[in-house]
Write a protein that holds these residues in place. Structure first.
Motif, PDB file in Angstrom:
ATOM      1  N   SER A   1       2.072 -16.041  -9.590  1.00  0.00           N
ATOM      2  CA  SER A   1       2.852 -14.854  -9.223  1.00  0.00           C
ATOM      3  C   SER A   1       2.276 -13.602  -9.873  1.00  0.00           C
ATOM      4  O   SER A   1       2.211 -12.539  -9.254  1.00  0.00           O
ATOM      5  N   GLN A   2       1.853 -13.732 -11.115  1.00  0.00           N
ATOM      6  CA  GLN A   2       1.255 -12.593 -11.812  1.00  0.00           C
ATOM      7  C   GLN A   2       0.031 -12.089 -11.041  1.00  0.00           C
ATOM      8  O   GLN A   2      -0.128 -10.890 -10.819  1.00  0.00           O
ATOM      9  N   LYS A   3      -0.818 -13.003 -10.605  1.00  0.00           N
ATOM     10  CA  LYS A   3      -2.026 -12.627  -9.857  1.00  0.00           C
ATOM     11  C   LYS A   3      -1.673 -12.002  -8.511  1.00  0.00           C
ATOM     12  O   LYS A   3      -2.290 -11.019  -8.094  1.00  0.00           O
ATOM     13  N   LEU A   4      -0.658 -12.570  -7.820  1.00  0.00           N
ATOM     14  CA  LEU A   4      -0.254 -12.019  -6.523  1.00  0.00           C
ATOM     15  C   LEU A   4       0.259 -10.596  -6.678  1.00  0.00           C
ATOM     16  O   LEU A   4      -0.116  -9.708  -5.905  1.00  0.00           O
ATOM     17  N   LEU A   5       1.105 -10.346  -7.667  1.00  0.00           N
ATOM     18  CA  LEU A   5       1.658  -9.002  -7.859  1.00  0.00           C
ATOM     19  C   LEU A   5       0.552  -7.999  -8.166  1.00  0.00           C
ATOM     20  O   LEU A   5       0.591  -6.859  -7.687  1.00  0.00           O
ATOM     21  N   ALA A   6      -0.440  -8.412  -8.934  1.00  0.00           N
ATOM     22  CA  ALA A   6      -1.572  -7.522  -9.214  1.00  0.00           C
ATOM     23  C   ALA A   6      -2.352  -7.221  -7.937  1.00  0.00           C
ATOM     24  O   ALA A   6      -2.709  -6.068  -7.675  1.00  0.00           O
ATOM     25  N   LYS A   7      -2.602  -8.245  -7.119  1.00  0.00           N
ATOM     26  CA  LYS A   7      -3.330  -8.044  -5.857  1.00  0.00           C
ATOM     27  C   LYS A   7      -2.568  -7.124  -4.917  1.00  0.00           C
ATOM     28  O   LYS A   7      -3.161  -6.331  -4.188  1.00  0.00           O
ATOM     29  N   LEU A   8      -1.233  -7.256  -4.911  1.00  0.00           N
ATOM     30  CA  LEU A   8      -0.411  -6.408  -4.045  1.00  0.00           C
ATOM     31  C   LEU A   8      -0.384  -4.957  -4.522  1.00  0.00           C
ATOM     32  O   LEU A   8      -0.038  -4.065  -3.756  1.00  0.00           O
ATOM     33  N   GLY A   9      -0.752  -4.717  -5.773  1.00  0.00           N
ATOM     34  CA  GLY A   9      -0.815  -3.353  -6.293  1.00  0.00           C
ATOM     35  C   GLY A   9       0.362  -2.937  -7.149  1.00  0.00           C
ATOM     36  O   GLY A   9       0.522  -1.751  -7.445  1.00  0.00           O
TER      37      GLY A   9
ATOM     38  N   TYR B   1       7.492  -2.917   5.195  1.00  0.00           N
ATOM     39  CA  TYR B   1       8.799  -2.782   5.834  1.00  0.00           C
ATOM     40  C   TYR B   1       9.755  -2.017   4.915  1.00  0.00           C
ATOM     41  O   TYR B   1      10.495  -1.139   5.358  1.00  0.00           O
ATOM     42  N   GLY B   2       9.730  -2.327   3.638  1.00  0.00           N
ATOM     43  CA  GLY B   2      10.605  -1.654   2.690  1.00  0.00           C
ATOM     44  C   GLY B   2      10.383  -0.158   2.641  1.00  0.00           C
ATOM     45  O   GLY B   2      11.345   0.625   2.662  1.00  0.00           O
ATOM     46  N   PHE B   3       9.142   0.254   2.587  1.00  0.00           N
ATOM     47  CA  PHE B   3       8.857   1.684   2.522  1.00  0.00           C
ATOM     48  C   PHE B   3       9.029   2.377   3.877  1.00  0.00           C
ATOM     49  O   PHE B   3       9.587   3.463   3.951  1.00  0.00           O
ATOM     50  N   ASN B   4       8.577   1.741   4.951  1.00  0.00           N
ATOM     51  CA  ASN B   4       8.603   2.383   6.269  1.00  0.00           C
ATOM     52  C   ASN B   4       9.941   2.298   6.978  1.00  0.00           C
ATOM     53  O   ASN B   4      10.328   3.237   7.674  1.00  0.00           O
ATOM     54  N   GLU B   5      10.648   1.179   6.848  1.00  0.00           N
ATOM     55  CA  GLU B   5      11.895   0.985   7.599  1.00  0.00           C
ATOM     56  C   GLU B   5      13.150   1.168   6.747  1.00  0.00           C
ATOM     57  O   GLU B   5      14.174   1.606   7.259  1.00  0.00           O
TER      58      GLU B   5
ATOM     59  N   THR C   1       5.676   2.321  -5.906  1.00  0.00           N
ATOM     60  CA  THR C   1       6.249   3.491  -5.250  1.00  0.00           C
ATOM     61  C   THR C   1       5.520   3.694  -3.921  1.00  0.00           C
ATOM     62  O   THR C   1       4.440   3.132  -3.713  1.00  0.00           O
ATOM     63  N   PRO C   2       6.082   4.516  -3.048  1.00  0.00           N
ATOM     64  CA  PRO C   2       5.368   4.789  -1.792  1.00  0.00           C
ATOM     65  C   PRO C   2       3.967   5.356  -2.020  1.00  0.00           C
ATOM     66  O   PRO C   2       3.032   5.018  -1.285  1.00  0.00           O
ATOM     67  N   VAL C   3       3.800   6.196  -3.030  1.00  0.00           N
ATOM     68  CA  VAL C   3       2.477   6.769  -3.321  1.00  0.00           C
ATOM     69  C   VAL C   3       1.507   5.666  -3.747  1.00  0.00           C
ATOM     70  O   VAL C   3       0.356   5.622  -3.294  1.00  0.00           O
ATOM     71  N   MET C   4       1.976   4.771  -4.606  1.00  0.00           N
ATOM     72  CA  MET C   4       1.125   3.653  -5.034  1.00  0.00           C
ATOM     73  C   MET C   4       0.753   2.775  -3.848  1.00  0.00           C
ATOM     74  O   MET C   4      -0.381   2.315  -3.738  1.00  0.00           O
ATOM     75  N   TRP C   5       1.722   2.506  -2.962  1.00  0.00           N
ATOM     76  CA  TRP C   5       1.480   1.659  -1.799  1.00  0.00           C
ATOM     77  C   TRP C   5       0.435   2.293  -0.890  1.00  0.00           C
ATOM     78  O   TRP C   5      -0.472   1.624  -0.400  1.00  0.00           O
ATOM     79  N   ALA C   6       0.533   3.608  -0.683  1.00  0.00           N
ATOM     80  CA  ALA C   6      -0.417   4.315   0.186  1.00  0.00           C
ATOM     81  C   ALA C   6      -1.827   4.311  -0.413  1.00  0.00           C
ATOM     82  O   ALA C   6      -2.802   4.329   0.339  1.00  0.00           O
ATOM     83  N   ALA C   7      -1.923   4.251  -1.735  1.00  0.00           N
ATOM     84  CA  ALA C   7      -3.239   4.316  -2.405  1.00  0.00           C
ATOM     85  C   ALA C   7      -3.881   2.953  -2.638  1.00  0.00           C
ATOM     86  O   ALA C   7      -5.019   2.884  -3.086  1.00  0.00           O
ATOM     87  N   ARG C   8      -3.202   1.871  -2.296  1.00  0.00           N
ATOM     88  CA  ARG C   8      -3.719   0.535  -2.585  1.00  0.00           C
ATOM     89  C   ARG C   8      -5.020   0.294  -1.809  1.00  0.00           C
ATOM     90  O   ARG C   8      -5.247   0.882  -0.764  1.00  0.00           O
ATOM     91  N   LYS C   9      -5.833  -0.565  -2.374  1.00  0.00           N
ATOM     92  CA  LYS C   9      -7.129  -0.879  -1.741  1.00  0.00           C
ATOM     93  C   LYS C   9      -7.274  -2.407  -1.724  1.00  0.00           C
ATOM     94  O   LYS C   9      -7.325  -3.034  -2.769  1.00  0.00           O
ATOM     95  N   TYR C  10      -7.394  -2.963  -0.553  1.00  0.00           N
ATOM     96  CA  TYR C  10      -7.611  -4.415  -0.416  1.00  0.00           C
ATOM     97  C   TYR C  10      -8.984  -4.627   0.160  1.00  0.00           C
ATOM     98  O   TYR C  10      -9.403  -3.959   1.041  1.00  0.00           O
TER      99      TYR C  10
END
Length: 177
Positions: free
Chosen positions: A138-146, A117-121, A168-177
Motif C-alpha cells: 500500500s505504501q508503494k501504491l500511494l507513492a506511485k499515485l502521487g 472521479y473525486g476531483f472531477n465529479e 490536492t487537485p494541484v498535486m493530481w494535475a502535476a502527477r507524472k506516470y
C-alpha cells in the motif's frame, strides 16, 4: 453483468446493492484482504454493517468504496473508492482487492480512476488516505499515485499509528506516470 458508472480499460465500477452480501463477504470476510485494516476477518454482522455503511454513504454524498469488476467477464475483484471525512469536500481514498488480482496493476488503475472521479465529479478539495505501517504494498501504491506523506494517525481497529497521506487537485494535475 453489472451496470458500470465508471470504467477504465480493464475495470468497471458499480454501486453496492443490498443483494451484494455474498460479494461483500468474499472481500471483507477474507483475512488476506483485511489483515492490515482489521483484527481478523469481518464477522457476518460486520460485513452487513459495512455494506449498509457503503450504501448509505453513496446515497448521502455520492461516494463509497465502490465494488469493482473485470469488464471482460464481470468477475468481482474488490472495492476502490472514496468516503466522506468530517471535513467538507475532503474524502478518504481506499482500496481492498481480492488476492487473485494482486500484482496485476489493478490498484494503480482503479486508484487513478477513483481519484480522478473525486476531483472531477465530486469536486474534492483534498483526498486523504493512510495504510498500516506493515503494508509495504500500500505504501508503494500511494507513492506511485502521487500522494504526499503528512504525518501519522492512530487507527483503533489495528491499534497502530498509520502513516497518512494527502492529495490536492494541484498535486493530481502535476502527477507524472
Amino acid at each position: 453483468m453489472r451496470n458500470f458508472f465508471l470504467t477504465t480499460s480493464r475495470l468497471g465500477f458499480s454501486h453496492w446493492q443490498s443483494t451484494d452480501m455474498e460479494l461483500a463477504q468474499t472481500l471483507w470476510g477474507d483475512i488476506n484482504v483485511v489483515r492490515y485494516i482489521h483484527q481478523g476477518p469481518f464477522s457476518d454482522e460486520e460485513v452487513v454493517e459495512r455494506l449498509n455503511t457503503e450504501m448509505a454513504q453513496q446515497a448521502k454524498v455520492g461516494a463509497q468504496y465502490w465494488p469493482i469488476f473485470w469488464k471482460a467477464d464481470g468477475t468481482f475483484i474488490g472495492a476502490c473508492g472514496l468516503r466522506p471525512t468530517d471535513e467538507p469536500n475532503v474524502f478518504e481514498f481506499g482500496i481492498h482487492l481480492r488476492p487473485s488480482v494482486w500484482h496485476q496493476g489493478v490498484g494503480m488503475e482503479a486508484g487513478q480512476a477513483a481519484i480522478t472521479y473525486g476531483f472531477n465529479e465530486l469536486n474534492a478539495k483534498k483526498i486523504v488516505t493512510g495504510h498500516n505501517p506493515n503494508n509495504i504494498g500500500s505504501q508503494k501504491l500511494l507513492a506511485k499515485l502521487g500522494f504526499e506523506y503528512y504525518g501519522k494517525e492512530f487507527y483503533a481497529p489495528t491499534g497502530l499509528e498509520h502513516p497518512m497521506y494527502r492529495m490536492t487537485p494541484v498535486m493530481w494535475a502535476a502527477r507524472k506516470y
